[in-house]
Scaffold this motif. Sequence first.
Motif, PDB file in Angstrom:
ATOM      1  N   GLY A 201      58.742  60.282 104.654  1.00  0.00           N
ATOM      2  CA  GLY A 201      58.235  61.452 105.240  1.00  0.00           C
ATOM      3  C   GLY A 201      56.242  61.504 104.993  1.00  0.00           C
ATOM      4  O   GLY A 201      56.061  60.789 104.149  1.00  0.00           O
ATOM      5  N   GLY A 202      56.552  63.190 105.293  1.00  0.00           N
ATOM      6  CA  GLY A 202      55.107  63.208 105.547  1.00  0.00           C
ATOM      7  C   GLY A 202      53.677  63.100 105.830  1.00  0.00           C
ATOM      8  O   GLY A 202      54.040  62.777 107.185  1.00  0.00           O
ATOM      9  N   GLY A 203      52.826  64.410 106.632  1.00  0.00           N
ATOM     10  CA  GLY A 203      51.992  64.195 107.547  1.00  0.00           C
ATOM     11  C   GLY A 203      52.669  64.033 109.060  1.00  0.00           C
ATOM     12  O   GLY A 203      53.333  64.385 109.859  1.00  0.00           O
ATOM     13  N   ALA A 204      52.222  62.706 109.511  1.00  0.00           N
ATOM     14  CA  ALA A 204      52.451  62.089 110.739  1.00  0.00           C
ATOM     15  C   ALA A 204      53.489  61.198 110.682  1.00  0.00           C
ATOM     16  O   ALA A 204      53.377  60.346 111.790  1.00  0.00           O
ATOM     17  CB  ALA A 204      50.744  61.480 110.684  1.00  0.00           C
ATOM     18  N   VAL A 205      53.772  60.919 109.662  1.00  0.00           N
ATOM     19  CA  VAL A 205      55.064  60.103 109.531  1.00  0.00           C
ATOM     20  C   VAL A 205      56.351  60.207 110.647  1.00  0.00           C
ATOM     21  O   VAL A 205      56.690  61.400 110.458  1.00  0.00           O
ATOM     22  CB  VAL A 205      55.674  60.067 107.954  1.00  0.00           C
ATOM     23  N   SER A 206      56.428  59.745 111.216  1.00  0.00           N
ATOM     24  CA  SER A 206      57.362  60.494 112.279  1.00  0.00           C
ATOM     25  C   SER A 206      58.992  59.919 112.956  1.00  0.00           C
ATOM     26  O   SER A 206      59.585  58.506 111.745  1.00  0.00           O
ATOM     27  CB  SER A 206      56.749  60.197 114.212  1.00  0.00           C
TER      28      SER A 206
END
Lengths: 247, 457
Positions: A201-206
């Motif tokens: 996960g995190g930021g731009a992680v889709s």
Amino acid sequence: MYFLDDYSGIFVRYDLKRERGEAKAVAVEDEALQQVIQCVVDGDTDNIGEVVRKALETKDPMEVINALVKGMNEVSRLWDEGVYYLPQAILSSDAMLEGIEICEEKMGKAMEKKGVIITHTAEGDIHDLGQKIVNALLRANGYEVIDLGKDVPVDEVVAAVKQYKPAMLTGTALMTTTMTAFERISKRLTREGISLPFVCGGGAVSEEYVTSFDLGIWGKDASQAPLMAADAVSGKDWRQLREKWNG
Amino acid sequence: MARYTSMAYQSADEMVFGTAKYPVKYGRDFEVGGGLVYPELVPHPRPGSEETKKSLVREYEKMVNDVLERCVQLGFPGIQVELEHVYQMTRNPDWGGEIAAATKRLMDDYYQKYGLKSAIRATIADYRKPDEENMRDSDALKNILATFEASAAAGADNLSIESMGGKEITDYAIVRQDIRGVLFGIGVLGSRDVEFLWKKIVEIANKYGVTPGGDTDCSQANVAMFMAGGYLDKSVPHTFAAICRAIAAARTLVAYEQGAKGPTKDCGYEDPIIKAIAGIPISMEGKTCACAHSDLLGNLVAAVCDLWSNEAVEYHDMFGGTTAAVFTEILGYDVALMNTAIKMGKAKDLRDMMINSDKYRDTHGFILSPDNAYEIGKAIVSNAESYYSRARAAAIKAAELMRGDSKLLLSDFEKEVLESTYKALLSLPDKEEDFIAECIPVYQKQVKGFKPSNYGL
């Protein structure tokens, strides 16, 4: 500069319409244990040491640990209901962990953990605040966290999984150009016959990206980490976790 | 050492988009702050394209070409492209250099063929790890400086960075609502790191005759702002995040005291305060950066901008073309509207509309509204004895502004946080040396890996 008197129709402050609940510590009969619980609920890291030591004068360390956990359960409820913000939960977690450490010293051994979880921030990425929040929440919920840190090469993550045999692995990344390390980790682990839930996960992680490779489960928010860890420790495999949490 | 002690503008009302007291010129006939606003497009490569130098250079060539072509197709007078380094571009200085060179070739070509004005900002990735290595003498620092050199030599017109000093403390403090830690991390350690770093960056820029651009507290104040999020989020109180922003202004200002000329970095939301003090042109991002993140001040932040940016858009196809082209078009039309207002003598009217759109939407817009930004700027220049004293003054002023305006509506919880934070700020020592002496033992104990020597302490 010209300023309006009336901002209606321009924006609506929906946040002001939310009711605020009340923070209350669980009531127990013993005064010393009540103070321990209250300290955790208040996130009072200044006084937790003194209160726990006082309780240990008359109580068994496990009783005090149970009180610490009761306090933290109350904090979880308050956070879930939107009464507490993240800082309150983190401070309570700090207080609880400090209290547990004192109890463990008295017991002469560490309390039994629910399971081992490895966390890391992707290779090339030094933004590890999300990982630190995950660490705090997992520890507060009784898991042993192996924190590999930030900018961790793929090889090191794979080696740590082999060494510690965790119930779950997590990865945090801010940028899409660093999150590709997750897929490389997944491939390496799979090739070596290792299967475990790998929450990314995190930021731009889709979600689309994380569920495109084996083992991957997308973590939307740090607060999901303890619940996912509970599933992993209970024996659910990565496919079951993905089905439950993603899609 | 040099510190600003006065404001560049006589009043907040003097400030408007497109014009800065001290415009800067670079690139291909490109002037920022000289009377017009230009778009600044930041393209981001697709995951996987970073695997080899060849694939990454090719990705940038395609993205930049799409940007320039859309400008010409729609008649936009000029554009700045920001090469915001993914870490592979800074870890391998030749990668960053080659991408700058490829961008320059394309820009030269469009300038010769069509007269399109343009410039390149190279933002080098600061991948030093404050809690794991020597910030003032590490391989990461050597690579960062080598990449500045490679980029400048290859054709970058403007050198910028998002520096990381103090982040180890601020990360710890933000999630614990510890305003003392934020002041220490951003106001003291961050400022000292910016001073250290920017002496070197300015030296490199001067060596190659390029413009030292700017810094931003992206790694700290933006963390607080993004975690505060929207109305439904419960991670960091919005009042607390706004105070972090005011502190960030005192830190980011150091780059300009060391010789940076601007324009500032687009993700430096503290920039209106910087412009009020230093008079340099600023780049801002708001509604057009929704491709990268959400905020609550989409229009207001354009009020006094000189470049208007999209933050970062990952390269993909859309119905209207590639994302790089589509966001160029959106930015270009935004800017055309601002420049039309300037030409029609209506710039201040449009500015005031932007401000009124968001000033009371949230605390961040409130403190960055030019009138309040100006007041925070005055608090900074009036307390120039130390980095700490001005950062603390900025924080106190931001809190006072929020406490004193009845139109800014706050939930009970936000009011409590504002009051407790304000009280904590007032209780801190007046002198920097006392504050540092108080903080070092506390955070050495609480933050693993914190080394005061990283900051010359």
